[in-house]
Design an enzyme around this catalytic site. Structure first.
Site, PDB file in Angstrom:
ATOM      1  N   THR A  62       0.837  -1.194   0.000  1.00  0.00           N
ATOM      2  CA  THR A  62       0.000   0.000   0.000  1.00  0.00           C
ATOM      3  C   THR A  62       0.871   1.242   0.000  1.00  0.00           C
ATOM      4  O   THR A  62       2.100   1.160  -0.165  1.00  0.00           O
ATOM      5  CB  THR A  62      -1.046  -0.064   1.149  1.00  0.00           C
ATOM      6  OG1 THR A  62      -1.964   1.016   0.989  1.00  0.00           O
ATOM      7  CG2 THR A  62      -0.402  -0.008   2.515  1.00  0.00           C
ATOM      8  N   LYS A  66       3.517   1.323  -3.983  1.00  0.00           N
ATOM      9  CA  LYS A  66       2.978   0.539  -5.115  1.00  0.00           C
ATOM     10  C   LYS A  66       3.815   0.683  -6.388  1.00  0.00           C
ATOM     11  O   LYS A  66       3.896  -0.252  -7.175  1.00  0.00           O
ATOM     12  CB  LYS A  66       1.525   0.937  -5.396  1.00  0.00           C
ATOM     13  CG  LYS A  66       0.547   0.469  -4.317  1.00  0.00           C
ATOM     14  CD  LYS A  66      -0.881   0.800  -4.710  1.00  0.00           C
ATOM     15  CE  LYS A  66      -1.848   0.512  -3.588  1.00  0.00           C
ATOM     16  NZ  LYS A  66      -3.249   0.739  -3.963  1.00  0.00           N
TER      17      LYS A  66
END
Ligand code: ATR
Length: 278
Positions: A62, A66
């Site tokens: 997250t 990413k």
């Protein structure tokens, strides 16, 4: 033997993913553990390699890692390549495989939980940053009649469309700014309006006409946890409104499926998370 998974981010203590995956594991009788791991901002790759060494089978990724995850992978799925970002890592045979389940999570939430099919619908996507890019291919794959992309910086929207137009221009794709949405593109309200901008983080209002919304319109904000100005406007204009909590659970379900080959049931997990104490 327990199979180990994790979610990596910074910050990460707020993450709902450990509870979601633990619920999936219990429900499907899969012996898994799933922990939140805080990576230092310059320590993502080191942490991933440490997890591989310790025998973990995969990890979710997250904010803000990413894009770095995308660079780190040995192989990528088509949807990860199209997203330009990775949220699901699978570790096997000393290789790191990257996938992106965010777009599938959005489409599944809208189609299965909110009962609005994309086929033959007129769809408006607000935003052209990483979040929009991540859902673009799955939206097109769901075969809407048209997709209109509106962004403050129109060049970014054109650039984003170019990345899919050659291979996936299955429908009529328009690009515009918020102010020009009303005319000449808008001849009727949209069926589905998705807010993929980060304007809600600063409670900023998007300059879109109320006329993009009708009573049958689903106005979907990919953010969750607060009522954004987009949601307030759509509700006042009479549209059906949803936040991104269902997408969060559905992207997790898709990752669980990638890892375990079993699709967990999501409705009870979503309704549990909607309880005020969660
Ligand atoms: P994310 O990964 O959340 O998508 P991002 O890649 O920085 O973050 O993209 C943010 C998106 O929200 C962009 O589409 C941005 O518009 P610009 O491309 O014009 O920057 C949009 N956005 C953020 N704040 C906004 C605001 N106050 N008004 C309109 N659009 C906004």
């Amino acid at each position: 033997m327990t199979d180990h998974y994790a979610v990596i981010g910074n910050p990460i203590s707020h993450s709902k993913s450990p509870n979601i995956h633990k619920a999936f594991g219990l429900q499907t009788h899969q012996d898994i553990s799933y922990e939140a791991k805080l990576a230092p901002l310059d320590g993502f790759a080191t942490l991933v390699h440490a997890l591989v060494k310790q025998g973990y089978l995969g990890a979710n990724v997250t904010v803000p890692f990413k894009l770095e995850a995308y660079q780190l992978c040995d192989t990528l799925t088509e949807r990860a390549r199209s997203a330009g970002a990775v949220n699901t890592l699978t570790f096997a045979e000393n290789k790191i495989k990257g996938d992106n389940t965010d777009g599938a999570g959005l489409v599944n939430d809208i189609e299965q939980n909110l009962h609005m099919r994309f086929v033959n619908k007129h769809v408006l996507l607000l935003g052209a940053g990483g979040a929009a890019q991540g859902v673009l291919l799955p939206i097109l794959s769901a075969q809407p009649a048209s997709l209109t992309i509106a962004n403050r910086t129109i060049e970014k929207a054109h650039f984003m469309v170019q990345s899919v137009a050659a291979t996936h221009a299955v429908c009529n794709i328009n690009v515009t700014t918020f102010e020009h949405l009303f005319s000449p593109i808008l001849k009727q309200p949209f069926d589905i309006v998705i807010n993929a901008t980060s304007a809600g983080l600063t409670a900023s209002h998007l300059p879109i006409s109320d006329q993009v919304f009708a009573q049958h319109t689903l106005a979907y904000d990919m953010m969750y946890g607060r009522e954004t100005p987009f949601m307030v406007q759509a509700r006042a204009a009479g549209a059906q409104v949803a936040d991104g909590l269902g997408m969060l659970v559905e992207q997790a379900a898709e990752a669980f499926y990638v890892w375990r080959g079993i699709r967990p049931e999501t409705a009870t997990v979503i309704s549990h998370l909607r309880k005020p104490s969660n």
